[in-house]
Design an enzyme around this catalytic site. Structure first.
Site, PDB file in Angstrom:
ATOM      1  N   ASP A   1     -22.370  56.690-149.254  1.00 17.15           N
ATOM      2  CA  ASP A   1     -22.169  56.040-148.010  1.00 17.15           C
ATOM      3  C   ASP A   1     -20.635  55.658-147.720  1.00 17.15           C
ATOM      4  O   ASP A   1     -20.112  54.886-148.390  1.00 17.15           O
ATOM      5  CB  ASP A   1     -22.796  54.417-148.071  1.00 17.15           C
ATOM      6  CG  ASP A   1     -22.930  53.852-146.672  1.00 17.15           C
ATOM      7  OD1 ASP A   1     -22.161  53.987-145.851  1.00 17.15           O
ATOM      8  OD2 ASP A   1     -23.836  52.921-146.591  1.00 17.15           O
ATOM      9  N   HIS A   2     -20.265  56.184-146.748  1.00 19.01           N
ATOM     10  CA  HIS A   2     -18.518  56.106-146.386  1.00 19.01           C
ATOM     11  C   HIS A   2     -18.209  54.468-146.051  1.00 19.01           C
ATOM     12  O   HIS A   2     -17.242  54.161-146.149  1.00 19.01           O
ATOM     13  CB  HIS A   2     -18.243  57.203-145.412  1.00 19.01           C
ATOM     14  CG  HIS A   2     -16.817  57.699-145.630  1.00 19.01           C
ATOM     15  ND1 HIS A   2     -15.994  56.947-146.125  1.00 19.01           N
ATOM     16  CD2 HIS A   2     -16.666  58.928-145.551  1.00 19.01           C
ATOM     17  CE1 HIS A   2     -14.823  57.946-146.263  1.00 19.01           C
ATOM     18  NE2 HIS A   2     -15.355  59.090-146.028  1.00 19.01           N
ATOM     19  N   ARG A   3     -19.364  53.845-145.852  1.00 18.03           N
ATOM     20  CA  ARG A   3     -19.004  52.417-145.671  1.00 18.03           C
ATOM     21  C   ARG A   3     -18.653  51.408-146.800  1.00 18.03           C
ATOM     22  O   ARG A   3     -18.035  50.512-146.909  1.00 18.03           O
ATOM     23  CB  ARG A   3     -20.157  51.773-144.942  1.00 18.03           C
ATOM     24  CG  ARG A   3     -20.742  52.033-143.214  1.00 18.03           C
ATOM     25  CD  ARG A   3     -21.734  51.689-142.850  1.00 18.03           C
ATOM     26  NE  ARG A   3     -22.751  51.902-143.789  1.00 18.03           N
ATOM     27  CZ  ARG A   3     -24.185  51.344-143.832  1.00 18.03           C
ATOM     28  NH1 ARG A   3     -24.622  50.725-142.843  1.00 18.03           N
ATOM     29  NH2 ARG A   3     -25.341  51.918-144.419  1.00 18.03           N
TER      30      ARG A   3
ATOM     31  N   PRO B   1     -23.732  56.512-142.825  1.00 19.67           N
ATOM     32  CA  PRO B   1     -22.900  57.595-142.342  1.00 19.67           C
ATOM     33  C   PRO B   1     -22.204  58.194-143.691  1.00 19.67           C
ATOM     34  O   PRO B   1     -21.263  57.640-144.319  1.00 19.67           O
ATOM     35  CB  PRO B   1     -21.692  56.827-141.808  1.00 19.67           C
ATOM     36  CG  PRO B   1     -22.012  55.565-142.326  1.00 19.67           C
ATOM     37  CD  PRO B   1     -23.184  55.186-142.644  1.00 19.67           C
TER      38      PRO B   1
END
Length: 460
Positions: A430-432, A255
């Protein structure tokens, strides 16, 4: 007379298949141990496969262009009763497994020189010393053995063997055969006389784009959907397949979010001009960017990470040290060579290594280790004239930073309008692994370094 079938060997790096580029021998040919028998292309590079058997070729298992699986038959050899069909060193006391060598060209230990062939492939080759340490030394070949079998450097062509010229990759030899060029007649323009792809194309009066990229279709071939004639169809295999798989996996699993920032790099370009004017080597813009990226990752380690999926869930793994990848366009497509422990390099050293790896990528000589293990990637798409882009993260890394072309743009300097050298930096992350605060902080730090390089380098 016994028949022995040699399977496609383990190519290392988790590779399970390869595309057959060409056969270097024909059915009925007599071959020797270590003689190259085929050229194959994996997801990493194009390589030659040497035969561990001597004898007469009975069957070639596969057609050119076919995808072959590891441990499936490659060639069948008929050997006489003299044992010529035994793989070198297989039955010798103390000889080690073919899969215990990991790098081509590793020297054979002295105590096993009579047992192994000395010619190795990733994941396949001759023995190593008992303590696991490899020693680089010239291979000693007995005179009798040299007379009995052609050396590794001999071309596998009909008639009397000849000394093979040094070429940059097996693809260069393949191109020469396709174009009907006698490669021994060429003068290489590469380092130490290395024959390059351009040398072959120059010999036939062609251009860089004359090599066929796939299977050309006749005008009679028409696409059923569009009704247009099909100009060319190219199977997605080898390196191109690996690129497509990794990019698709990145889009599916990560994401990602994107942030960008314009940077005034006038001072950076002035500093490079001063270095050149004083006779010093000036690192490239990409080298300076890489140096600042490494410093930024030390301040924001969240981006020097990856997501590991386990049975218990997902884990964010951060790293000490930076394995820096950079996108490089090659004749085989986009590759990402990796400079390991890049934090140990100065801007000048980064410049030298980036140039070396880029040249190796264009020549098709990058090793599997040089194409894997990255923790962060930089991409200079500005060299293609792009102002900006939204780069795709190189899975399984957590971020990639891209730089667009440098242009003259109006810019406010001390409250007044001026014409400055400006570029756009774009970070996909990566927004994680982190939120916008860390990503924005990292990007702003890198941009500030690019705008004030002398101050930044004084602190590095």
């Amino acid at each position: 007379m016994s028949m022995t079938t040699f399977n496609l060997p383990d190519l290392g790096e988790g590779l399970t298949e390869a595309v057959l580029l060409s056969w270097l021998v024909a059915e009925g040919d007599t071959i020797a141990v270590d003689q190259p028998i085929a050229e194959v292309e994996t997801a990493k590079s194009a390589i030659e496969v040497p035969s561990p058997y001597a004898g007469v070729v009975q069957t070639l298992h596969g057609e050119v262009g076919e995808t072959l699986e590891v441990d499936k038959p490659l060639i069948t050899v008929a050997a006489g009763n003299d044992g010529a069909g035994s793989p070198a060193g297989e039955d010798a006391p103390g000889a080690l497994s073919y899969r215990e060598e990991e790098r081509a060209g590793t020297a054979v230990p002295e105590e096993n020189q009579s047992q192994g062939s000395g010619n190795v492939l990733i994941g396949y080759g001759t023995s190593e010393s008992a303590n696991g340490r490899r020693r680089r030394r010239k291979r000693q070949v007995p005179a009798s053995a040299a007379q009995a079998a052609p050396a590794k450097t001999l071309l596998a062509t009909p008639g009397a063997p000849a000394q093979a010229p040094r070429v940059s990759s097996p693809l260069v030899r393949k191109l020469a055969r396709e174009q009907g060029v006698e490669i021994s007649s060429l003068t290489g323009t590469g380092p130490s006389g290395l024959i390059m792809r351009s040398d072959v194309l120059a010999a036939v009066g062609g251009a860089e784009g004359t090599q066929p990229a796939g299977t050309a279709s006749s005008a009679a071939d028409t696409d059923s959907v569009t009704g247009l004639a099909i100009r060319e169809q190219t199977p997605v295999t080898g390196i191109r397949k690996a690129i497509a798989t990794k990019l698709s996996q990145s889009r599916r699993e990560i994401p990602e979010a994107t942030v960008w920032q314009d940077a005034d790099v006038t001072q950076l370009l002035d500093m490079r001009a001063q270095l050149k004017g004083s006779g010093q080597e000036a690192p490239s813009v990409l080298a300076f960017l890489s140096r600042f990226v490494i410093a930024g990752l030390q301040k924001h380690p969240e981006l020097n990470a990856r997501i590991d999926s386990t049975e218990g869930g997902e884990t964010i793994t951060q790293f000490e040290g930076v394995n820096l990848g950079f996108a490089a366009q090659t004749p085989k497509g986009l590759m990402v060579p990796v400079l390991r422990h890049a934090e140990q390099y100065s801007a000048r050293a980064l410049h030298a290594e980036i140039r070396r790896l880029a040249e190796a990528g264009r020549a098709g000589s990058l090793s599997g280790k040089e194409l894997t293990g990255g923790t962060f990637t930089v991409n200079n798409y500005g060299v293609f004239g792009s102002d900006g882009a939204t780069p795709i993260i190189n899975h399984p890394e957590a971020a990639i930073l891209g730089i667009g072309r440098i242009m003259d743009r109006p810019w406010a300097v001390n409250g007044e309008l001026a014409v400055r050298k400006v570029t756009t930096l774009t970070l996909a992350f990566d927004h994680r692994v982190c939120d916008g605060g860390a990503a924005g902080g990292f990007l702003n730090y890198v941009a500030t370094c690019m705008e004030n390089p002398a101050t930044a380098l004084a602190d590095l």
